[in-house]
Design an enzyme around this catalytic site. Structure first.
Site, short mmCIF file in Angstrom:
data_model
loop_
_atom_site.label_atom_id
_atom_site.label_comp_id
_atom_site.label_asym_id
_atom_site.label_seq_id
_atom_site.Cartn_x
_atom_site.Cartn_y
_atom_site.Cartn_z
N TYR A 1 3.84 5.48 11.43
CA TYR A 1 4.14 4.08 11.78
C TYR A 1 4.96 3.35 10.73
CZ TYR A 1 -0.04 3.41 8.82
OH TYR A 1 -0.95 3.46 7.79
N HIS B 1 -3.87 4.29 4.52
CA HIS B 1 -4.97 3.32 4.58
C HIS B 1 -6.24 3.94 4.02
CE1 HIS B 1 -7.59 0.16 6.04
NE2 HIS B 1 -8.28 1.06 6.71
N ARG C 1 0.85 -1.19 0.00
CA ARG C 1 0.00 0.00 0.00
C ARG C 1 0.89 1.24 0.00
NH1 ARG C 1 -2.38 0.67 5.39
NH2 ARG C 1 -0.99 2.46 5.55
#
Length: 371
Positions: A274, A265, A261
């Site tokens: 993160y 998100h 990805r």
């Protein structure tokens, strides 16, 4: 399984390398013309443009939310183009590329994320179910549908196969594991297509599984395979084989498309909190669009005029997406009660009436204030 076996390097089915070199695989032969590869390149570029426009529209306040597919175009276009007209796909909420392959107009997707429709397309007409927000629930829907196909006798060479799309995070859901079990014991004609993009929101893959995801299939009694999810040709070949296997009455297959990805998100997420930037750079070198372009260039199958024409078409698609999104009319407040059930429902009728009275109370208050 021994600890050694658990950490063995999994086989990754790949037909097109990041450098644009075409390879052969004995189990997944792919007879494809230069014209078909150019068409796949067009799909990849146009779908990425739709996605980038949607992200921009959300930032401008035109959409409430958007789940980007950036980096996952090959997994979606490859598998989407493997589907036949009679097949049925059950997506999650990020399968914009598969929607493109099934003839869903981008405005239909935008309308849902803008909050002006509840879906907007006919799942039966398009062979593409409505988006599913509840993580993993579509795997059970797909399995149930596949069991219905089986009981209707609609399998066979010219029959129907079913595919369910989900992410790596969904493999931790009970629904998904129940679907695996139901599909296995019923030998259902369904393909489970997991886009392993490495991150379930902010949770890395190692927090989801100790072994490669495709190996979970063995525990349920059906085959699993890991494919290079950034290789559109491998995704096409592997998914086509899995669908044919299901259609022929041989039961389910778990396809793990190993991808990444590239974006957030959703537009509400900040992956820099993160995720390491070096990891992102590593995957940029595996870009699914760049490798197809390299192949076409290396083999003299497309010239600069072709790539320019695709870019110009992408600009037109982007302009159309922006215009259609901004011109969507807002729904009437009571429209939320439409089509909740196929038949009249006394509870919905009561709620509609109460909400209508509530809305009318504001008009009454305004009229009294003007006296």
């Amino acid at each position: 399984m021994s600890d050694t076996a658990a950490h063995e390097e999994p086989e990754l089915i790949q037909l097109l390398t990041p450098e644009g070199e075409l390879k052969e695989h004995p189990d997944y032969p792919l007879d494809i013309s230069a014209e078909e590869i150019r068409a796949l390149y067009r799909d990849l570029v146009l779908v990425r443009r739709v996605d980038s426009e949607a992200v921009s529209l959300q930032r401008q306040g035109e959409l409430g939310l958007w789940a980007s597919l950036l980096g996952q175009e090959a997994a979606q276009i490859g598998s989407g183009r493997a589907l036949r007209d009679k097949d049925m796909a059950f997506p999650s909420y990020r399968e914009h590329g598969v929607a493109w392959c099934r003839g869903i107009e981008p405005k239909e997707l935008l309308g849902m994320f803008r909050g002006v429709t509840n879906g907007g397309w006919d799942p039966h007409e398009q062979g593409f179910h409505l988006y599913t927000i509840v993580i993993g629930s579509q795997t059970l829907h797909a399995t149930g549908y596949a069991m219905g196909v089986q009981r209707d006798g609609a399998v066979g060479e010219d029959g129907t196969a079913v595919i369910s799309y989900f992410g790596d995070g969904a493999t931790s859901q009970g629904d998904t594991n129940e679907a695996f079990n139901f599909a296995s014991v019923n030998n259902a004609p369904v393909v489970f297509f997991c886009q392993n993009n490495q991150w379930a929101i902010s949770e890395p893959l190692e927090r989801q599984a100790r072994v490669p995801i495709y190996r979970r299939a063995a525990g349920f009694g059906f085959p699993g395979v890991r494919v290079d999810g950034n290789d559109v040709l491998a995704c096409l070949a592997v998914t086509r084989a899995a669908l044919d296997n299901a259609r022929s009455g041989n039961g389910p297959t778990l396809v793990e498309a190993f991808t990444y990805r590239m974006g957030a998100h959703t537009t509400n997420d900040d992956p820099t909190r993160y995720r390491d930037a070096a990891e992102l750079d590593e995957w940029k070198a595996k870009d699914p669009i760049l490798r197809v372009r390299r192949y076409l260039e290396l083999n003299g199958l497309a010239d600069e005029a072709f790539f320019t024409a695709i870019d110009e078409e992408a600009d037109k698609v982007g302009e159309r997406v922006r215009t259609e999104c901004r011109s969507m009319p807002d729904p009437e407040p009571l429209d939320i009660f439409h089509e909740v059930y196929a038949e009249p429902n006394v509870h919905i009728d009561r709620q509609r009436s109460e909400f209508a009275d509530y809305l009318a109370s504001f008009e009454d208050a305004g009229a009294e204030g003007g006296r």
